[in-house]
Design a protein around this motif. Structure first.
Motif, PDB file in Angstrom:
ATOM      1  N   SER A 134      22.025  45.841  95.409  1.00 43.27           N
ATOM      2  CA  SER A 134      22.352  44.690  94.571  1.00 43.27           C
ATOM      3  C   SER A 134      22.457  45.084  93.100  1.00 43.27           C
ATOM      4  N   PHE A 159      30.807  38.246  93.146  1.00 44.74           N
ATOM      5  CA  PHE A 159      29.958  37.095  93.435  1.00 44.74           C
ATOM      6  C   PHE A 159      29.942  36.734  94.919  1.00 44.74           C
ATOM      7  N   ASN A 195      30.418  38.919  97.273  1.00 41.37           N
ATOM      8  CA  ASN A 195      29.878  40.101  97.950  1.00 41.37           C
ATOM      9  C   ASN A 195      30.800  40.600  99.070  1.00 41.37           C
ATOM     10  N   LYS A 214      22.288  36.879  93.032  1.00 41.47           N
ATOM     11  CA  LYS A 214      22.524  37.110  94.451  1.00 41.47           C
ATOM     12  C   LYS A 214      21.223  37.435  95.174  1.00 41.47           C
ATOM     13  N   LYS A 261      19.020  33.734  94.898  1.00 44.41           N
ATOM     14  CA  LYS A 261      19.505  32.433  95.396  1.00 44.41           C
ATOM     15  C   LYS A 261      18.667  31.980  96.586  1.00 44.41           C
ATOM     16  N   ILE A 302      28.792  32.654  94.629  1.00 42.62           N
ATOM     17  CA  ILE A 302      27.464  33.153  94.993  1.00 42.62           C
ATOM     18  C   ILE A 302      27.018  32.503  96.303  1.00 42.62           C
TER      19      ILE A 302
END
Length: 334
Positions: free
Chosen positions: A79, A204, A206, A266, A269, A331
């Motif tokens: 990350s 965002f 991913n 990320k 959240k 996200i």
């Protein structure tokens, strides 16, 4: 004589190499703190110690670049590495021309710093205008919303007690009064804007997926509308993106992006309930509409009011959040 010339060249090369060396960090935390220090005037967490880096000045850009390079040599989690890669890529795009990010009150932050001087502030304000003029020459312009917010910020500081600062602000305000903003609200209106938006989507969400694929998936999810019962906050400013209201309470992971208040969103959240997931799906759809499909304010407003049953004030606030923080809604992409 030739030997002296060779020696001088060698010294010059060595000095140049030294000046380009990246910062050395032992841990991610050290690098994260340094990036926070460099972005001290863009932070919502006031720290008046240390050196002031005026946003997007040459000193700021160099210090930030060297800090990114230093972090690239540190062992990072997946990350952390993804966020660093995203910020390094962002250096290619036009944000450096827009020296005063309209989300933050840079002047109020600057005045509270220990090393603040009116002379330095005046020079930075002059740089704001200079870079906007350079940007125009490269077909890079603020949109109507950004122009409105920036001019409002400038006007709010015209009562500064320093004559040189007031003169610089007055000159900038006069320039902004005749400024012609770009017609397209989203990033697509900028040179390389589509590529910039795609890089944000990739980070965002991913995953790497084109906007049209995202739109198809999101609109499929929105076919079955739940009974949405959300209390939407409408704040007086946009110094923090709305996504920060939907993070895990307490255990937040440190990040590198000033726009996200130095939180790795990320990693931080939380799980959304059905209503919240529907809300963010609508935000993603509107995000794509504004930043990729060139929706104007009216189109975005109609979509939000229809999908979410919000009033015009709430819809306009959500539009501002989407415009100022592109792709951040992803996200919460599934």
């Amino acid at each position: 004589m030739i030997r002296q010339i060779v020696l001088l060249l060698l010294v010059s090369v060595m000095l140049s190499a030294c000046s380009e060396q990246s910062d050395r960090f032992s841990t991610y935390t050290e690098g994260q703190q340094q990036i926070g220090n460099i972005n001290n005037l863009l932070s919502t967490q006031l720290d008046n110690g240390g050196k002031t880096y005026w946003p997007f000045s040459e000193a700021y850009l160099q210090a930030r670049h060297l800090a990114y390079q230093g972090l690239a040599n540190v062992e990072l989690s997946d990350s952390q590495q993804a966020q660093l890669n995203y910020l390094i890529i962002a250096q290619r795009y036009p944000e450096r021309f827009f020296v005063w990010p309209v989300q933050r009150d840079v002047i109020s932050n600057a005045i509270k710093q220990d090393d603040y001087t009116p002379e330095a502030l005046g020079k930075w304000i002059e740089r704001v205008e200079t870079k906007l003029i350079e940007a125009e020459q490269s077909n890079l312009r603020l949109n109507k919303l950004e122009l409105k917010l920036l001019r409002s910020m400038v006007i709010s500081h015209l009562d500064n007690n320093n004559e040189n600062v007031v003169m610089a602000l007055t000159k900038l305000n006069q320039y902004l009064a005749q400024y012609k903003p770009r017609t397209k609200l989203g990033l697509v209106g900028l040179a390389n804007g589509k590529d910039w938006y795609q890089s944000k989507l990739n980070y965002f969400a991913n995953t790497t997926k084109p906007p049209l694929s995202w739109l198809s998936e999101i609109q499929h999810l929105l076919k079955e509308k739940p009974t949405v019962d959300l209390s939407l906050p409408v704040f007086s400013s946009h110094n923090k993106p709305l996504v920060l209201q939907y993070l895990e309470d307490g255990d937040l992971h440190a990040g590198l992006d000033w726009q996200l208040d130095f939180i790795d969103v990320k990693q931080s959240k939380r799980q959304l309930n059905q209503d919240e997931q529907y809300f963010w799906s609508v935000m993603m759809e509107t995000d794509l509409g504004i930043h990729y499909h060139t929706w104007n304010v009216q189109q975005a407003r109609v979509n939000l009011m229809k999908r979410l049953s919000v009033n015009q004030q709430q819809a306009d606030w959500l539009i501002e959040d989407i415009v100022l923080y592109p792709a951040m809604s992803f996200i919460f992409a599934r």
